[in-house]
Write a protein that holds these residues in place. Structure first.
Motif, PDB file in Angstrom:
ATOM      1  N   ALA A  76       0.828  -1.212   0.000  1.00 44.76           N
ATOM      2  CA  ALA A  76       0.000   0.000   0.000  1.00 44.76           C
ATOM      3  C   ALA A  76       0.858   1.256   0.000  1.00 44.76           C
ATOM      4  O   ALA A  76       0.443   2.302  -0.509  1.00 44.76           O
ATOM      5  N   LEU A  77       2.065   1.150   0.540  1.00 50.82           N
ATOM      6  CA  LEU A  77       2.981   2.283   0.594  1.00 50.82           C
ATOM      7  C   LEU A  77       3.891   2.367  -0.625  1.00 50.82           C
ATOM      8  O   LEU A  77       4.823   3.164  -0.649  1.00 50.82           O
ATOM      9  N   GLY A  78       3.612   1.552  -1.616  1.00 55.75           N
ATOM     10  CA  GLY A  78       4.334   1.661  -2.878  1.00 55.75           C
ATOM     11  C   GLY A  78       5.686   0.994  -2.913  1.00 55.75           C
ATOM     12  O   GLY A  78       6.553   1.370  -3.711  1.00 55.75           O
ATOM     13  N   VAL A  79       5.890  -0.009  -2.075  1.00 54.39           N
ATOM     14  CA  VAL A  79       7.155  -0.736  -2.033  1.00 54.39           C
ATOM     15  C   VAL A  79       6.887  -2.200  -2.368  1.00 54.39           C
ATOM     16  O   VAL A  79       5.918  -2.789  -1.894  1.00 54.39           O
ATOM     17  N   ALA A  80       7.764  -2.774  -3.178  1.00 56.26           N
ATOM     18  CA  ALA A  80       7.626  -4.173  -3.570  1.00 56.26           C
ATOM     19  C   ALA A  80       8.528  -5.041  -2.692  1.00 56.26           C
ATOM     20  O   ALA A  80       9.749  -4.981  -2.807  1.00 56.26           O
ATOM     21  N   PRO A  81       7.961  -5.839  -1.797  1.00 56.93           N
ATOM     22  CA  PRO A  81       8.802  -6.739  -0.999  1.00 56.93           C
ATOM     23  C   PRO A  81       9.411  -7.816  -1.887  1.00 56.93           C
ATOM     24  O   PRO A  81       8.764  -8.293  -2.829  1.00 56.93           O
ATOM     25  N   PHE A 159       0.997  -3.815  23.143  1.00 55.71           N
ATOM     26  CA  PHE A 159      -0.180  -4.561  22.673  1.00 55.71           C
ATOM     27  C   PHE A 159       0.002  -6.045  22.953  1.00 55.71           C
ATOM     28  O   PHE A 159       1.124  -6.553  23.021  1.00 55.71           O
ATOM     29  N   ASP A 160      -1.131  -6.752  23.090  1.00 57.39           N
ATOM     30  CA  ASP A 160      -1.066  -8.208  23.159  1.00 57.39           C
ATOM     31  C   ASP A 160      -0.480  -8.747  21.860  1.00 57.39           C
ATOM     32  O   ASP A 160      -0.480  -8.077  20.823  1.00 57.39           O
ATOM     33  N   ASP A 161       0.015  -9.970  21.909  1.00 56.78           N
ATOM     34  CA  ASP A 161       0.506 -10.604  20.685  1.00 56.78           C
ATOM     35  C   ASP A 161      -0.577 -10.580  19.616  1.00 56.78           C
ATOM     36  O   ASP A 161      -1.730 -10.957  19.880  1.00 56.78           O
ATOM     37  N   TYR A 162      -0.232 -10.133  18.440  1.00 58.05           N
ATOM     38  CA  TYR A 162      -1.140 -10.026  17.295  1.00 58.05           C
ATOM     39  C   TYR A 162      -2.299  -9.066  17.549  1.00 58.05           C
ATOM     40  O   TYR A 162      -3.287  -9.090  16.820  1.00 58.05           O
ATOM     41  N   GLY A 163      -2.182  -8.222  18.576  1.00 60.47           N
ATOM     42  CA  GLY A 163      -3.318  -7.409  18.978  1.00 60.47           C
ATOM     43  C   GLY A 163      -3.257  -5.950  18.603  1.00 60.47           C
ATOM     44  O   GLY A 163      -4.184  -5.205  18.925  1.00 60.47           O
ATOM     45  N   ALA A 164      -2.193  -5.484  17.954  1.00 60.58           N
ATOM     46  CA  ALA A 164      -2.127  -4.078  17.573  1.00 60.58           C
ATOM     47  C   ALA A 164      -3.161  -3.785  16.493  1.00 60.58           C
ATOM     48  O   ALA A 164      -3.461  -4.639  15.658  1.00 60.58           O
ATOM     49  N   PRO A 165      -3.710  -2.591  16.475  1.00 62.31           N
ATOM     50  CA  PRO A 165      -4.671  -2.237  15.423  1.00 62.31           C
ATOM     51  C   PRO A 165      -3.991  -2.037  14.075  1.00 62.31           C
ATOM     52  O   PRO A 165      -2.775  -1.804  13.999  1.00 62.31           O
ATOM     53  N   TRP A 166      -4.769  -2.113  13.029  1.00 70.59           N
ATOM     54  CA  TRP A 166      -4.218  -1.948  11.689  1.00 70.59           C
ATOM     55  C   TRP A 166      -3.532  -0.593  11.523  1.00 70.59           C
ATOM     56  O   TRP A 166      -2.565  -0.473  10.760  1.00 70.59           O
ATOM     57  N   GLN A 167      -4.012   0.418  12.244  1.00 75.50           N
ATOM     58  CA  GLN A 167      -3.383   1.737  12.152  1.00 75.50           C
ATOM     59  C   GLN A 167      -1.924   1.666  12.609  1.00 75.50           C
ATOM     60  O   GLN A 167      -1.044   2.268  11.983  1.00 75.50           O
ATOM     61  N   GLU A 168      -1.679   0.948  13.701  1.00 79.11           N
ATOM     62  CA  GLU A 168      -0.327   0.829  14.233  1.00 79.11           C
ATOM     63  C   GLU A 168       0.582   0.100  13.252  1.00 79.11           C
ATOM     64  O   GLU A 168       1.716   0.533  13.001  1.00 79.11           O
ATOM     65  N   GLU A 182       2.814   9.172   3.814  1.00 76.78           N
ATOM     66  CA  GLU A 182       1.937   8.308   3.022  1.00 76.78           C
ATOM     67  C   GLU A 182       1.141   7.377   3.929  1.00 76.78           C
ATOM     68  O   GLU A 182      -0.049   7.118   3.688  1.00 76.78           O
ATOM     69  N   ALA A 183       1.787   6.867   4.982  1.00 79.20           N
ATOM     70  CA  ALA A 183       1.089   5.984   5.916  1.00 79.20           C
ATOM     71  C   ALA A 183      -0.030   6.732   6.633  1.00 79.20           C
ATOM     72  O   ALA A 183      -1.135   6.194   6.817  1.00 79.20           O
ATOM     73  N   GLU A 184       0.238   7.962   7.058  1.00 81.73           N
ATOM     74  CA  GLU A 184      -0.785   8.741   7.742  1.00 81.73           C
ATOM     75  C   GLU A 184      -1.988   8.991   6.841  1.00 81.73           C
ATOM     76  O   GLU A 184      -3.131   8.976   7.307  1.00 81.73           O
ATOM     77  N   LYS A 185      -1.739   9.215   5.566  1.00 85.09           N
ATOM     78  CA  LYS A 185      -2.858   9.429   4.639  1.00 85.09           C
ATOM     79  C   LYS A 185      -3.681   8.162   4.470  1.00 85.09           C
ATOM     80  O   LYS A 185      -4.926   8.207   4.449  1.00 85.09           O
ATOM     81  N   LEU A 186      -3.007   7.022   4.363  1.00 81.68           N
ATOM     82  CA  LEU A 186      -3.734   5.758   4.265  1.00 81.68           C
ATOM     83  C   LEU A 186      -4.620   5.540   5.491  1.00 81.68           C
ATOM     84  O   LEU A 186      -5.786   5.145   5.376  1.00 81.68           O
ATOM     85  N   VAL A 187      -4.057   5.809   6.660  1.00 84.61           N
ATOM     86  CA  VAL A 187      -4.807   5.634   7.898  1.00 84.61           C
ATOM     87  C   VAL A 187      -5.986   6.602   7.952  1.00 84.61           C
ATOM     88  O   VAL A 187      -7.126   6.211   8.266  1.00 84.61           O
ATOM     89  N   THR A 315      -6.181  -5.486   7.311  1.00 78.08           N
ATOM     90  CA  THR A 315      -5.139  -4.566   6.870  1.00 78.08           C
ATOM     91  C   THR A 315      -5.747  -3.367   6.175  1.00 78.08           C
ATOM     92  O   THR A 315      -6.928  -3.353   5.823  1.00 78.08           O
ATOM     93  N   VAL A 316      -4.903  -2.398   5.943  1.00 76.57           N
ATOM     94  CA  VAL A 316      -5.350  -1.175   5.282  1.00 76.57           C
ATOM     95  C   VAL A 316      -5.863  -1.454   3.872  1.00 76.57           C
ATOM     96  O   VAL A 316      -6.661  -0.676   3.334  1.00 76.57           O
ATOM     97  N   LEU A 317      -5.453  -2.561   3.278  1.00 75.62           N
ATOM     98  CA  LEU A 317      -5.939  -2.921   1.944  1.00 75.62           C
ATOM     99  C   LEU A 317      -7.164  -3.829   1.988  1.00 75.62           C
ATOM    100  O   LEU A 317      -8.011  -3.759   1.089  1.00 75.62           O
ATOM    101  N   SER A 318      -7.288  -4.667   2.986  1.00 73.22           N
ATOM    102  CA  SER A 318      -8.411  -5.616   3.009  1.00 73.22           C
ATOM    103  C   SER A 318      -9.677  -5.028   3.611  1.00 73.22           C
ATOM    104  O   SER A 318     -10.788  -5.434   3.268  1.00 73.22           O
ATOM    105  N   LEU A 319      -9.536  -4.078   4.525  1.00 71.68           N
ATOM    106  CA  LEU A 319     -10.698  -3.604   5.272  1.00 71.68           C
ATOM    107  C   LEU A 319     -11.738  -2.845   4.448  1.00 71.68           C
ATOM    108  O   LEU A 319     -12.932  -2.918   4.772  1.00 71.68           O
ATOM    109  N   PRO A 320     -11.373  -2.110   3.409  1.00 70.84           N
ATOM    110  CA  PRO A 320     -12.440  -1.459   2.637  1.00 70.84           C
ATOM    111  C   PRO A 320     -13.486  -2.437   2.113  1.00 70.84           C
ATOM    112  O   PRO A 320     -14.696  -2.165   2.172  1.00 70.84           O
ATOM    113  N   SER A 321     -13.053  -3.590   1.607  1.00 68.32           N
ATOM    114  CA  SER A 321     -14.020  -4.565   1.104  1.00 68.32           C
ATOM    115  C   SER A 321     -14.829  -5.177   2.244  1.00 68.32           C
ATOM    116  O   SER A 321     -16.000  -5.542   2.060  1.00 68.32           O
TER     117      SER A 321
END
Length: 337
Positions: A76-81, A159-168, A182-187, A315-321
């Protein structure tokens, strides 16, 4: 018996996921991928995590994602892993449908890291200059080993394990890649969608919700610190304190079928129906569950198919749907009066 995150969160979705969500796979690139973090502004940067600090000296060129869903924010931030961790579904696929456009935009074709637990040798083979493992099983034993390979951003503090929000997760990824703005705009853009949905249906505010899953022999309920429950609290709902008390720092707690009354709150969300033999029909026809007032009154949401899969990622990409699919169900379950 306790469950690992890999077991609890949809490892058995392989059959459903392969058919419903065929995505992009492919091998990693031998050089830095298109869309690598560019420029030196903001570097070096040090990110403090639960397991230690990662100092990133310059804009990374070879990013490896070892968190189960971390590559969504990277894309989402324009980087290819150059490599990303497999979670479930087709074992050759790590880019899910909601992330395809973002992957195509940067020409991403990450190598697939299929690891039941963190394997430093596989990570090192990708020659990373940054490892991101925010939503991962990195622990006190594996983190130092992986950090010796490359700067490693592990699970966030507080945060608990696996418990941070998608924003974090999105913001931490932005910091690591030198893309904080760019991350702040996505959030902000996605948070605005939650606010709009919440404001449009104020009757949800303060109503209790349990996000549950029925397996063959028990019922599991997610704590308030799990991203799945956070989805509904962002829409105004609350998770009963007793659920957190019983979870005792874990991301879920369990009940026997005879304890089904513990689920009787304003709203029951049935998730992971692909875990349930017979799926939704089994839940609806369960003689103990069907007695609950929430079930009788239709104050339920059932997450199935593509929605179930997208909901798992949070995630920031999955949640809109997910919002598109779930909000209408919520409006039917708890309508305006």
């Amino acid at each position: 018996m306790g469950l690992t995150r890999r077991q609890m969160l949809l490892t058995t979705l392989a059959a459903a996921g392969g058919a419903v969500l065929a995505g992009c796979g492919g091998g990693g690139r031998s050089e830095a991928g298109a869309g690598a973090a560019a420029g030196s502004a903001g570097f070096p940067v040090t990110i403090e995590g639960k397991l230690g600090a990662a100092t990133i000296p310059q804009a990374p060129q070879r990013v490896v994602s070892v968190g189960y869903t971390d590559h969504d924010a990277i894309l989402a931030l324009g980087v290819a892993p150059v490599a990303a961790r497999y979670w479930y579904g087709d074992e050759k696929v790590v880019v899910q449908p909601w992330a395809r456009a973002a992957a195509q935009a940067v020409g991403a074709a990450p190598a697939v890291l299929n690891m039941s637990s963190v394997e430093p040798e596989k990570i090192a083979a990708q020659r990373p200059d940054l490892v991101i493992g925010l939503y991962s099983d990195l622990d006190a034993q594996s983190y130092p080993v992986v950090s010796a390979v490359a700067p490693t951003v592990g699970p966030p503090r507080g945060f608990d394990d696996y418990g941070a929000p998608w924003q974090e997760y999105t913001r931490e990824t932005g910091r690591a890649l030198g893309k904080e703005a760019e991350a702040e705009k996505l959030v902000a853009d996605l948070e605005a969608r939650f606010v709009a949905a919440r404001d449009a249906d104020p009757q949800w505010k303060g109503r209790s919700v349990v996000v549950a899953s029925r397996s063959a022999d028990k019922i599991s309920v997610f704590s308030s610190q799990d991203p799945r429950s956070r989805f509904f609290t962002q829409l105004g709902f609350t998770v009963p304190p007793r659920i957190d008390q019983l979870a005792a720092g874990r991301f879920y707690t369990e009940f026997s079928f005879e304890q089904a009354s513990e689920l009787d709150h304003d709203l029951i969300v049935w998730d992971q129906l692909s875990f349930t033999p017979g799926g939704k029909a089994t839940v609806v026809g369960d003689p103990l569950l069907s007695r609950l007032p929430a079930m009788r009154d239709g104050r339920t949401v059932f997450l199935e198919g593509a929605t179930e899969l997208a909901f798992a990622w949070q995630t920031v990409l999955s949640l809109p749907s997910v919002l598109d699919a779930v909000v209408p169900q919520l409006q039917r379950a708890i309508p305006k009066t």
